[in-house]
Scaffold this active site. Structure first.
Site, PDB file in Angstrom:
ATOM      1  CG  ASP A   1     -47.284  14.066  27.889  1.00 49.52           C
ATOM      2  OD1 ASP A   1     -46.504  14.315  28.838  1.00 49.52           O
ATOM      3  OD2 ASP A   1     -47.453  14.825  26.932  1.00 49.52           O
ATOM      4  CD  GLU A   2     -41.207  14.452  28.207  1.00 49.53           C
ATOM      5  OE1 GLU A   2     -41.923  15.253  27.558  1.00 49.53           O
ATOM      6  OE2 GLU A   2     -40.204  14.796  28.827  1.00 49.53           O
TER       7      GLU A   2
END
Length: 401
Positions: free
Chosen positions: A128-129
């Site tokens: 998610d990053e």
DNA sequence: AAGCAGAGGTAAGGTCTC
DNA sequence: CCAAGAGACCTTACCTCT
């Protein structure tokens, strides 16, 4: 990405918007019961399942931790990595859903592709990053990067329906801190000149790389803020934290970071581990442990084969009922991706570890990975007798457990 | 012959991150 | 009383080779 795992579930169940929802629960598979019609006739449309039908945290039993909490749930003090039982005390009415990894991966690929279409120099930092170097992207410098950040946010929202928070700064260290300033769905620009005003007042724990241990140690030395860290003598820091960490801490406190955004990397190790439903005893629960152990080896081997890697350092990890951890490893002469070879070597490692206490976790790891040429593998080829045994072990002859 | 330094590998434990 | 899973990297110790 903002509350990524939870936001992905909210796409499927929009009626949960604004409610406290937590994602987590370990091994439990997706709760298909929720999708069944109450009378057993086919499936319900997820969008119209009544909120009252969703499982609640107070009804949860198990050993898992929270993976993600919606912002509504965070109001109750619930957050990532918190034990489910503790979270249930803080917010019993919160809805709890298991992680749907396939769905999460799908949206992960989608938002990353949206980014690389705009700015190709992107580094993965988990599901998610990401880090993006948009120094050379046309228009990347307009309004300090805000224009491009907005464009990326819009692109991701259009492609996925999800929001993200973006920090823009001269380097990765500051960009990471900046990204926390305006969550969720925010943009924050940090310039070099902002160091004293925006960075130095923050707690040292806000530096990516200073975790609970270093944070505690710094606090014990009377250092709370990044500003206080910045004025320490580098030599003194090196004395307390070691040469490399001490020097790094000092540079980080001054906002200095020249690490590049790396677009490609090779994996170093692959592992599988599992926490048992209940603590198991090496002797009394030998048969059960043996099956779990063999299964872990099998799954690591599948991971290696699927991704095209082999490794020569085979390791195990145990966690005892008192939460203490032991690891052992052994390096083979040649890399392998064969389940039986891994099982055998890991079995040897197991003999070197004390087995008097109850166990709560068992893991198997393969390191020193290489991308093998097909014909250079040991124990590879058509499914061998040994592989067959690893898949269907005879509990009487399986080494240990 | 003995001792030492540096490189490189292996092993064990720990820290940090998402 | 509670504390997942996967992976990267660091430190320290020890060993071997040169």
């Amino acid at each position: 990405m903002d509350a990524f795992f939870a936001s992905v579930e909210l796409l499927r169940y929009p009626q949960l918007q604004g409610l406290p929802v937590v994602i987590g629960g370990g091994r439990r598979k997706a709760d298909d019961a929720l999708l069944q019609q109450p009378d057993g006739s086919g499936l319900r449309d997820p969008r119209f399942i009544p909120v009252a039908d969703f499982p609640r945290l107070k009804d949860y039993v198990g050993r898992g931790v929270i993976t993600t909490a919606t912002y509504a749930a965070r109001q109750f003090g619930v957050g990532s990595a918190m034990g489910m039982m503790k979270a249930a005390r803080l917010c019993p009415q919160a809805i709890v859903l298991p992680v749907d990894f396939d769905e999460v991966r799908k949206y992960s690929r989608l938002f990353k592709r949206t980014i690389t279409d705009i700015a190709p120099v992107m580094q993965d930092r988990g599901v998610d990053e990401v880090y993006i170097d948009f120094t050379d992207v046309p228009g990347g410098q307009r309004e300090g990067g805000r224009v491009l950040a907005r464009l990326i946010q819009k692109g991701i929202l259009d492609a996925t329906g999800l929001t993200c928070s973006i920090g823009v700064a001269p380097n990765r260290l500051l960009a990471k801190m900046a990204s926390e300033f305006n969550k969720p769905n925010g943009i924050s620009i940090v310039y070099e000149e902002d160091l004293q005003a925006k960075i130095w007042p923050l707690n040292v724990r806000k530096i990516n790389g200073i975790g609970p241990k270093a944070g505690e140690k710094l606090a014990a030395l009377g250092i709370q803020t990044i500003g206080e860290l910045a004025v320490q003598d580098p030599q003194w820091l090196m004395g307390h934290f070691g040469k490399s960490t001490g020097a790094w801490m000092h540079r980080a406190a001054w906002g200095r970071d020249d690490s590049p955004v790396v677009t490609e990397s090779e994996p170093v190790s692959m592992s599988r581990e599992t926490t048992f439903e209940r603590d198991l005893h090496a002797v009394r629960d030998k048969a059960e442990l043996s099956l779990i152990f063999t299964d872990l080896c099998q799954r690591v081997a599948e991971d290696l084969q699927r991704k095209g890697y082999a490794g020569k350092t085979i390791g195990i990890k145990l966690r005892y009922d008192d939460f203490k951890t032991a690891t052992r490893d052994h390096t083979l002469p040649a890399p392998t991706q064969d389940a039986a070879t891994i099982r055998h070597t890991a079995g040897l490692c197991l003999k070197r570890v004390p087995l008097d206490k109850r166990l709560r976790l068992l893991g198997v790891r393969v390191g020193a990975l290489v991308r093998p040429s097909e014909h250079l593998l040991s124990g590879d080829g058509p499914v061998s007798a040994a592989t067959r045994q690893a898949r269907h072990p005879d509990p009487h002859t399986a080494p240990l457990f």
